[in-house]
Scaffold this active site. Sequence first.
Site, PDB file in Angstrom:
ATOM      1  N   ASP A 217       0.865  -1.173   0.000  1.00 15.79           N
ATOM      2  CA  ASP A 217       0.000   0.000   0.000  1.00 15.79           C
ATOM      3  C   ASP A 217       0.903   1.224   0.000  1.00 15.79           C
ATOM      4  O   ASP A 217       1.822   1.315   0.822  1.00 15.79           O
ATOM      5  CB  ASP A 217      -0.885   0.025   1.254  1.00 15.79           C
ATOM      6  CG  ASP A 217      -2.001  -1.015   1.176  1.00 15.79           C
ATOM      7  OD1 ASP A 217      -2.080  -1.716   0.147  1.00 15.79           O
ATOM      8  OD2 ASP A 217      -2.788  -1.116   2.141  1.00 15.79           O
TER       9      ASP A 217
ATOM     10  N   ASP B 122     -13.733  -5.868  -3.676  1.00 18.02           N
ATOM     11  CA  ASP B 122     -13.741  -5.876  -2.212  1.00 18.02           C
ATOM     12  C   ASP B 122     -15.068  -6.464  -1.764  1.00 18.02           C
ATOM     13  O   ASP B 122     -16.131  -5.892  -2.005  1.00 18.02           O
ATOM     14  CB  ASP B 122     -13.582  -4.448  -1.671  1.00 18.02           C
ATOM     15  CG  ASP B 122     -12.177  -3.911  -1.918  1.00 18.02           C
ATOM     16  OD1 ASP B 122     -11.281  -4.708  -2.266  1.00 18.02           O
ATOM     17  OD2 ASP B 122     -11.975  -2.694  -1.752  1.00 18.02           O
TER      18      ASP B 122
END
Lengths: 224, 257
Positions: free
Chosen positions: B12, B131
Amino acid sequence: MQRIVVIDYGMGNLRSVSKAIESVADGDEVVVTSDADIIASADRIVCPGQGAAADCMAALGDAGVVESIQQLMGSRPFMGICMGLQVLLTHSEENEGIDCLNLLPGQVRRFDNPLFDKTKFDETKPDEHAQRLKVPHMGWSKVDQARSHPLWSGIDDGARFYFAHSYYCAPDSDEAVVGRCNYGKEFAVAVAQTKLFACQFHPEKSARDGLQLLRNFISWDGSV
Amino acid sequence: MGLAKRIIPCLDVDAGRVVKGVKFLDIRDAGDPVSVARGYNEAGADEITFLDITASSDNRETMYNVVEQVASEVFIPLTVGGGIRAVSDVRTLLNAGADKVSINTAAVHNPELVREASDKVGSQCIVVAIDSKCVSEPGETPRWEIFTHGGRKPTGIDTVEWAIKMAELGAGELLLTSMDRDGTKIGFDLGVTKAVSDAVEIPVIASGGVGELQHLVDGVVKGGADAVLAASIFHFGEFAIGEAKAFMQAQGIEVRI
């Protein structure tokens, strides 16, 4: 110092290809271009490419590089990568069929749908499906060196290279095939002729062995 | 068969630095993207994924620079996601050196983007990130739905149906993250991984919840995943990539050693 030209016809990740070559081409000049004169001045030519066959053929035409490739093929070492291999064949099934450059007689075909791993298919239990394989063929597969070739120097037979494709090459003749892979079926992944080496996998994304292949290419005299 | 199951460390990236949030909230610094990527390449990672979690669009350029730097010295596949809204974003990232671009929320708001992008650059460059959360009660037939906004906002879209639709629109690969597992270290949600993997022809990357090496094995063997993605277990040195591969290989999974 030699000049290595990466043909830019607007399809694909040229940066990775040129940077990978630069990383192994000590002091050589690496040029990314679609300019016919500069391509003609090259000591070696690399033709990468990704995307759909019809777009690649159209882009090659729009960039005005088809003639360069046709004229220069055989005169100096040339490497095709991924679509840069597929466009060399006669015809591709992609986009409902598209004629390619026919520099290497053969067809480009789509993987079967569904595609099964026949090596694990048990004839006595036909209802228990062999493992289904995903398409695109994406990831690291073993490449069998069907024939020895200067570009395999320093690379183990069966070394893994990175692939990302849904269509595969079926050359009319086995004569030019120097590398094979098995994914649902056995197919050609590297072909070679005098001053030509073309591969379905991405050497620029295949870590150490990929860089070794590129290193071999930039010192290759073009013989098979 | 020859194709190795892939191990993909995920980084990330926020304003040019690698971070990893636990359940997207608690964030710890895990280093500079270029050196982390280089380290993973040397350690034998099969691919690297960057997710740009930078909130401000002013910092887009920072991410492009990160991608350019990484692509100039790390020669394994590089997937970049986060903040992709238009085909032009896809092109910019590919030109910077990404091999694949991962589209997430924008696909939910505008599914046609997946078709446009794959038509333009080829399916093999388009990853759709999904997701997902389990929305059924224990004891019910399991059901999963798509969530946006870091797992906070339900969309009412069924995960498996969505996966099929994305594949039809031209996605070349799916990155399936179980938001209710992410950061928990209790393992992938194998139910949804299997359901999605069986439903589509394209490769599926399992993500969310890896805490031990057995979880990676389960993702492949029980979940049917083609690749496994993990962050914290690798970032914080709990396990090395080579260790993970040796463990998987010992259990009969084909890996690139």
